[in-house]
Design a protein around this motif. Structure first.
Motif, mmCIF file in Angstrom:
data_model
loop_
_atom_site.group_PDB
_atom_site.id
_atom_site.type_symbol
_atom_site.label_atom_id
_atom_site.label_comp_id
_atom_site.label_asym_id
_atom_site.label_seq_id
_atom_site.Cartn_x
_atom_site.Cartn_y
_atom_site.Cartn_z
ATOM 1 N N ASN A 212 16.612 -55.019 183.374
ATOM 2 C CA ASN A 212 17.588 -54.947 182.281
ATOM 3 C C ASN A 212 18.135 -53.534 182.097
ATOM 4 O O ASN A 212 19.331 -53.348 181.869
ATOM 5 C CB ASN A 212 16.956 -55.445 180.977
ATOM 6 C CG ASN A 212 16.686 -56.927 181.029
ATOM 7 O OD1 ASN A 212 17.377 -57.660 181.720
ATOM 8 N ND2 ASN A 212 15.661 -57.363 180.313
ATOM 9 N N GLU A 213 17.271 -52.542 182.190
ATOM 10 C CA GLU A 213 17.728 -51.156 182.052
ATOM 11 C C GLU A 213 18.635 -50.757 183.211
ATOM 12 O O GLU A 213 19.663 -50.101 183.009
ATOM 13 C CB GLU A 213 16.526 -50.217 181.974
ATOM 14 C CG GLU A 213 16.904 -48.778 181.739
ATOM 15 C CD GLU A 213 15.692 -47.871 181.667
ATOM 16 O OE1 GLU A 213 15.889 -46.659 181.760
ATOM 17 O OE2 GLU A 213 14.570 -48.372 181.512
ATOM 18 N N LEU A 214 18.268 -51.158 184.419
ATOM 19 C CA LEU A 214 19.108 -50.856 185.570
ATOM 20 C C LEU A 214 20.462 -51.543 185.467
ATOM 21 O O LEU A 214 21.493 -50.972 185.835
ATOM 22 C CB LEU A 214 18.410 -51.279 186.865
ATOM 23 C CG LEU A 214 17.204 -50.456 187.282
ATOM 24 C CD1 LEU A 214 16.558 -51.076 188.508
ATOM 25 C CD2 LEU A 214 17.606 -49.028 187.569
ATOM 26 N N PHE A 215 20.470 -52.772 184.962
ATOM 27 C CA PHE A 215 21.722 -53.500 184.833
ATOM 28 C C PHE A 215 22.647 -52.832 183.819
ATOM 29 O O PHE A 215 23.854 -52.732 184.044
ATOM 30 C CB PHE A 215 21.458 -54.958 184.440
ATOM 31 C CG PHE A 215 22.705 -55.791 184.408
ATOM 32 C CD1 PHE A 215 23.326 -56.170 185.585
ATOM 33 C CD2 PHE A 215 23.259 -56.179 183.202
ATOM 34 C CE1 PHE A 215 24.477 -56.921 185.564
ATOM 35 C CE2 PHE A 215 24.412 -56.933 183.171
ATOM 36 C CZ PHE A 215 25.025 -57.306 184.350
ATOM 37 N N GLY B 50 25.414 -51.798 194.910
ATOM 38 C CA GLY B 50 24.426 -51.699 195.978
ATOM 39 C C GLY B 50 23.166 -50.995 195.509
ATOM 40 O O GLY B 50 22.045 -51.406 195.832
ATOM 41 N N SER B 51 23.355 -49.955 194.705
ATOM 42 C CA SER B 51 22.203 -49.253 194.147
ATOM 43 C C SER B 51 21.446 -50.121 193.149
ATOM 44 O O SER B 51 20.221 -50.040 193.052
ATOM 45 C CB SER B 51 22.653 -47.961 193.461
ATOM 46 O OG SER B 51 23.252 -47.101 194.395
ATOM 47 N N LEU B 52 22.176 -50.953 192.421
ATOM 48 C CA LEU B 52 21.514 -51.884 191.498
ATOM 49 C C LEU B 52 20.623 -52.851 192.266
ATOM 50 O O LEU B 52 19.474 -53.088 191.883
ATOM 51 C CB LEU B 52 22.555 -52.661 190.685
ATOM 52 C CG LEU B 52 22.010 -53.793 189.813
ATOM 53 C CD1 LEU B 52 21.124 -53.246 188.706
ATOM 54 C CD2 LEU B 52 23.152 -54.611 189.245
ATOM 55 N N ILE B 53 21.118 -53.392 193.345
ATOM 56 C CA ILE B 53 20.324 -54.331 194.146
ATOM 57 C C ILE B 53 19.086 -53.645 194.710
ATOM 58 O O ILE B 53 17.979 -54.198 194.666
ATOM 59 C CB ILE B 53 21.187 -54.938 195.267
ATOM 60 C CG1 ILE B 53 22.235 -55.862 194.652
ATOM 61 C CG2 ILE B 53 20.332 -55.691 196.277
ATOM 62 C CD1 ILE B 53 23.275 -56.334 195.639
#
Length: 71
Positions: free
Chosen positions: A48-51, A34-37
């Motif tokens: 890419n860094e967040l993933f 959820g935080s990634l979205i």
């Protein structure tokens, strides 16, 4: 005879209580993705860094769930 029944039922209760840790792992995975979205929707440039960070968080959360399952 009743001691055997109590011992048998306490094993099932203990096994059920041991799986409660999996609830936290499931909630943790939901929070990570959820935080990634939310992060990608706010700043798509660092997707890419967040993933990569989300995958690391997912792996650590699942490791805690597996440890709870092994107990």
């Amino acid at each position: 005879d009743t001691n055997i029944t109590i011992l048998s039922s306490s094993k099932f209760i203990g096994a059920g209580l041991a799986t409660i840790g999996l609830v936290g792992a499931g909630a943790g995975v939901g929070v990570v993705f959820g935080s990634l979205i939310l992060g990608v929707s706010r700043n798509p440039g660092i997707k890419n860094e967040l993933f990569r960070n989300a995958i690391l968080g997912f792996a650590l959360t699942e490791a805690v769930g597996l440890l709870a399952l092994m107990m």
